[in-house]
Design an enzyme around this catalytic site. Sequence first.
Site, mmCIF file in Angstrom:
data_model
loop_
_atom_site.group_PDB
_atom_site.id
_atom_site.type_symbol
_atom_site.label_atom_id
_atom_site.label_comp_id
_atom_site.label_asym_id
_atom_site.label_seq_id
_atom_site.Cartn_x
_atom_site.Cartn_y
_atom_site.Cartn_z
ATOM 1 N N GLU A 1 -20.201 14.710 -30.418
ATOM 2 C CA GLU A 1 -20.516 13.268 -30.313
ATOM 3 C C GLU A 1 -19.303 12.627 -29.664
ATOM 4 O O GLU A 1 -18.277 12.425 -30.316
ATOM 5 C CB GLU A 1 -20.756 12.683 -31.704
ATOM 6 C CG GLU A 1 -21.973 13.233 -32.421
ATOM 7 C CD GLU A 1 -23.280 12.690 -31.866
ATOM 8 O OE1 GLU A 1 -23.262 11.663 -31.169
ATOM 9 O OE2 GLU A 1 -24.321 13.327 -32.112
ATOM 10 N N CYS B 1 -18.261 3.605 -30.416
ATOM 11 C CA CYS B 1 -18.741 4.387 -29.268
ATOM 12 C C CYS B 1 -19.987 3.766 -28.648
ATOM 13 O O CYS B 1 -20.289 4.005 -27.490
ATOM 14 C CB CYS B 1 -19.013 5.815 -29.691
ATOM 15 S SG CYS B 1 -20.198 5.928 -31.026
ATOM 16 N N GLU C 1 -27.291 13.742 -34.140
ATOM 17 C CA GLU C 1 -27.074 13.521 -35.570
ATOM 18 C C GLU C 1 -28.176 12.598 -36.072
ATOM 19 O O GLU C 1 -28.677 11.761 -35.335
ATOM 20 C CB GLU C 1 -25.687 12.926 -35.816
ATOM 21 C CG GLU C 1 -24.606 13.957 -35.527
ATOM 22 C CD GLU C 1 -23.187 13.515 -35.871
ATOM 23 O OE1 GLU C 1 -22.928 12.304 -35.930
ATOM 24 O OE2 GLU C 1 -22.336 14.408 -36.074
ATOM 25 N N ASN D 1 -12.751 5.526 -36.373
ATOM 26 C CA ASN D 1 -13.403 4.217 -36.286
ATOM 27 C C ASN D 1 -14.483 3.984 -37.343
ATOM 28 O O ASN D 1 -14.690 2.859 -37.769
ATOM 29 C CB ASN D 1 -13.894 3.931 -34.863
ATOM 30 C CG ASN D 1 -14.890 4.934 -34.346
ATOM 31 O OD1 ASN D 1 -15.094 5.992 -34.938
ATOM 32 N ND2 ASN D 1 -15.508 4.617 -33.230
HETATM 33 P P1 NAD Z 1 -9.946 11.338 -30.759
HETATM 34 O O1 NAD Z 1 -10.683 12.257 -29.849
HETATM 35 O O2 NAD Z 1 -8.559 10.969 -30.406
HETATM 36 O O3 NAD Z 1 -9.867 11.972 -32.215
HETATM 37 C C1 NAD Z 1 -11.017 12.371 -32.916
HETATM 38 C C2 NAD Z 1 -10.615 13.394 -33.951
HETATM 39 O O4 NAD Z 1 -10.138 14.559 -33.287
HETATM 40 C C3 NAD Z 1 -9.474 12.957 -34.878
HETATM 41 O O5 NAD Z 1 -9.694 13.525 -36.152
HETATM 42 C C4 NAD Z 1 -8.257 13.571 -34.224
HETATM 43 O O6 NAD Z 1 -7.191 13.773 -35.119
HETATM 44 C C5 NAD Z 1 -8.842 14.883 -33.768
HETATM 45 N N1 NAD Z 1 -8.111 15.542 -32.694
HETATM 46 C C6 NAD Z 1 -7.427 14.973 -31.679
HETATM 47 N N2 NAD Z 1 -6.921 15.940 -30.890
HETATM 48 C C7 NAD Z 1 -7.297 17.126 -31.421
HETATM 49 C C8 NAD Z 1 -7.084 18.492 -31.059
HETATM 50 N N3 NAD Z 1 -6.387 18.832 -29.980
HETATM 51 N N4 NAD Z 1 -7.629 19.452 -31.842
HETATM 52 C C9 NAD Z 1 -8.341 19.130 -32.932
HETATM 53 N N5 NAD Z 1 -8.573 17.861 -33.326
HETATM 54 C C10 NAD Z 1 -8.064 16.871 -32.572
HETATM 55 O O7 NAD Z 1 -10.885 10.078 -30.955
HETATM 56 P P2 NAD Z 1 -10.600 8.780 -31.820
HETATM 57 O O8 NAD Z 1 -9.611 7.960 -31.078
HETATM 58 O O9 NAD Z 1 -10.299 9.135 -33.242
HETATM 59 O O10 NAD Z 1 -12.042 8.099 -31.811
HETATM 60 C C11 NAD Z 1 -12.473 7.304 -30.772
HETATM 61 C C12 NAD Z 1 -13.349 8.099 -29.820
HETATM 62 O O11 NAD Z 1 -14.452 8.649 -30.551
HETATM 63 C C13 NAD Z 1 -13.979 7.232 -28.771
HETATM 64 O O12 NAD Z 1 -13.981 7.915 -27.545
HETATM 65 C C14 NAD Z 1 -15.405 7.030 -29.275
HETATM 66 O O13 NAD Z 1 -16.333 6.714 -28.277
HETATM 67 C C15 NAD Z 1 -15.669 8.349 -29.905
HETATM 68 N N6 NAD Z 1 -16.745 8.248 -30.890
HETATM 69 C C16 NAD Z 1 -17.948 8.790 -30.588
HETATM 70 C C17 NAD Z 1 -19.000 8.676 -31.486
HETATM 71 C C18 NAD Z 1 -20.339 9.255 -31.187
HETATM 72 O O14 NAD Z 1 -21.168 9.298 -32.069
HETATM 73 N N7 NAD Z 1 -20.604 9.699 -29.971
HETATM 74 C C19 NAD Z 1 -18.803 8.023 -32.706
HETATM 75 C C20 NAD Z 1 -17.548 7.482 -32.982
HETATM 76 C C21 NAD Z 1 -16.524 7.607 -32.065
#
Ligand code: NAD
Length: 490
Positions: free
Chosen positions: A263, A297, A471, A164
Site C-alpha cells: 500500500e 495517502c 486491504e 500517519n
Molecule cells: P515510509 O515509507 O517512510 O515508512 C513506512 C514504514 O516503513 C515505517 O514503519 C518506516 O519505519 C519503515 N521503513 C522505512 N524504511 C525502511 C526500510 N528500509 N526497511 C524497512 N522498513 C522501512 O512512509 P511514512 O512516511 O511512514 O508514511 C507516509 C507514506 O505512506 C506516504 O507515501 C503515504 O502515501 C503512504 N501511505 C500509503 C497508504 C496506502 O494505503 N496506500 C496508507 C498510508 C500511508
Amino acid sequence: MTVSALIVEDAALALVHKDLFIGGQWVPAEDNRTLDVFDPATGEVLCAVADASPADGRRALEAAVAAQPGFARTTPRSRSKMLIRALELLQERTEQIAAIMSLEAGKPLAEARAEIASTGDFIQHFAEEAVRTEGNYQVNPVSGGRMIVTRQPIGTAILITPWNFPLSQAARKLAPSIAAGCTSVVKPAKETPLTLLAFAEVLKDAGVPDGVVNVVTTSDSNGVMEPLIRSGLARKLSFTGSTPVGVKLLEQAAEQVLSTSMELGGNAPFIVFEDADLTVAIDSLVMNKMWNAGQTCTSANRIFVHSSIIDRFQEMLVERMSAFVQGRGTDAGVNLGPLINARQLAAVGAMVKDAVDVGAKLVLGGSPLPGAGYFYPPTILRDVPETAALNRDEIFGPVAALIPFESEEEVVRRANDTDYGLVSYLFTEDLRRAVRVAEDLESGNVGLNRGTVAYAAAPFGGVKKSGLGREGAKEGIEEFLETKFIALQL
Ligand code: NAD
C-alpha cells in the site's frame, strides 16, 4: 492546556508498555537500548520505547514462526471470537488510546477517536470473514476422481506500517492475518510506536495466543527488517508506506519469493466539473484535504476545477480553510494539528515555494507558524503550472493546489499523468460523464461525488506505483491465504 488535561495525558502514556512484545512477553531491547518518541506539537520528548536490534528482530520472527503451526490449527470461529473481544476492548480503551495517538501523531482527538472507530469496523469485518473462507469439492472431469480446493494460512507475515494512521494501518493487516490463522512480526514507524504497543496489549488481553503477534519498535528499520525479509522464515510481507521504500522492500522480498502486499504513495486528482454540486464538492474537499493535516495517502493532491467555476470555488474554499483552529491535538477546540516532524515541515514548505517559483499564485497561508512544533497553516495555491513538483509528488500537508481545466478530455489526461494510481475523485451531476470518467481514471479507487473511499467492506489499494494487493473486503483476508489443490483418486 489545563492541569487535568495534563494528568489524563500522563496517565495514558504511563499505561502503555514501552518494551518489545515478543512471544507474548514484554521484553527490553538488547542492551536496554531505547528510542525517544516526540510530540510534534512541541518538538519535545514524550517518552522512550525499546529500540530493537537485529537480534531482537530475529527473536520476534522466531517466536512468530514457532507459534505458526499451532495457530493455523485453531478454528476460524475461535479466531473470530478473539477479534470480537479485541473490538470490545478497543472500544473500552478508546479514550486512552485516542490520547496516546493524538500525542505522538499530532492529530486532533476527534480524528484519533474516528480512527479507532473505523479500526473497529475493520476488526469486526475480519472477525466475520474468518468464518467465511471457502473451498471447493468436485468430480475430476478427466480422471473421475475428486478435486478438493482448500484455503490455508499463508504462514508467518512481516507487517510494516506508517506513522500517519498508526492504529488503522496496522489493524488492516493484523485483523485479516489473525482471521486467516497467520502469525506475524509487526514494525510500526518510529514516530508513532505507542499506539501499536497499546493495541498489542488489546490483542493480548483479547486472548490472542503468545507469539501470534510480535511487535518490534526500532530506530533502525532497514537493519532490523532486511535480515527478516531475507531470512526465509516468513512467507508474507505486507507494507504500507512510501513508494521508494516499497520498491526497496520488493527487491528484498524477491530473494525468497515472498507474497507481497504493498500500500504505497498516492497523488490523487480531485476533479470538479462545471455541473458539480459545489457545496458537496467543497465539503468533501475540506474533509479530505485537512484530515490529518493533509498527511494522508488518499489526500487530494491536484485539484482540477473547471475554469468557469474556479473563482467561486476558491472563494468558498478560502472561507472554509481559514476557519480551522490549529494547535496541539489534545487541546479543546483544535481541529488541525501539526505535521509529524521537522523533515515533513521543510518538505511541505519546499513544495509550496517551488509551486510559487514556477508561477502559482499564493492565495492563503504559505509559511510555517513561528514557535515550537511543526505547524504549517492551511494553504491555497491557484493556477499551479504543470511544471510544479506537486504534480509529480505527494504534498503531505494542508495545501490545496487549484488547477483550472477546460475540457473532460484534457482533465482525464492530466489526472492520469502520474506514476501513482491510488485514489481519484470526481464531482459532476451528469451520470454518463460520471461513469465514463470514473472508468477512465487510472486508480484503484474512485470517489464519485465524495471525498472518502476507505471502508472495511471495500477493497482498498492502488494501481501503478501505488501498490499491489487490496486491504478490506474479501480481498483483505485473501492476501493472507494460500490456495491448495488436493487431487483425490478413488
Ligand atoms: P515510509 O515509507 O517512510 O515508512 C513506512 C514504514 O516503513 C515505517 O514503519 C518506516 O519505519 C519503515 N521503513 C522505512 N524504511 C525502511 C526500510 N528500509 N526497511 C524497512 N522498513 C522501512 O512512509 P511514512 O512516511 O511512514 O508514511 C507516509 C507514506 O505512506 C506516504 O507515501 C503515504 O502515501 C503512504 N501511505 C500509503 C497508504 C496506502 O494505503 N496506500 C496508507 C498510508 C500511508
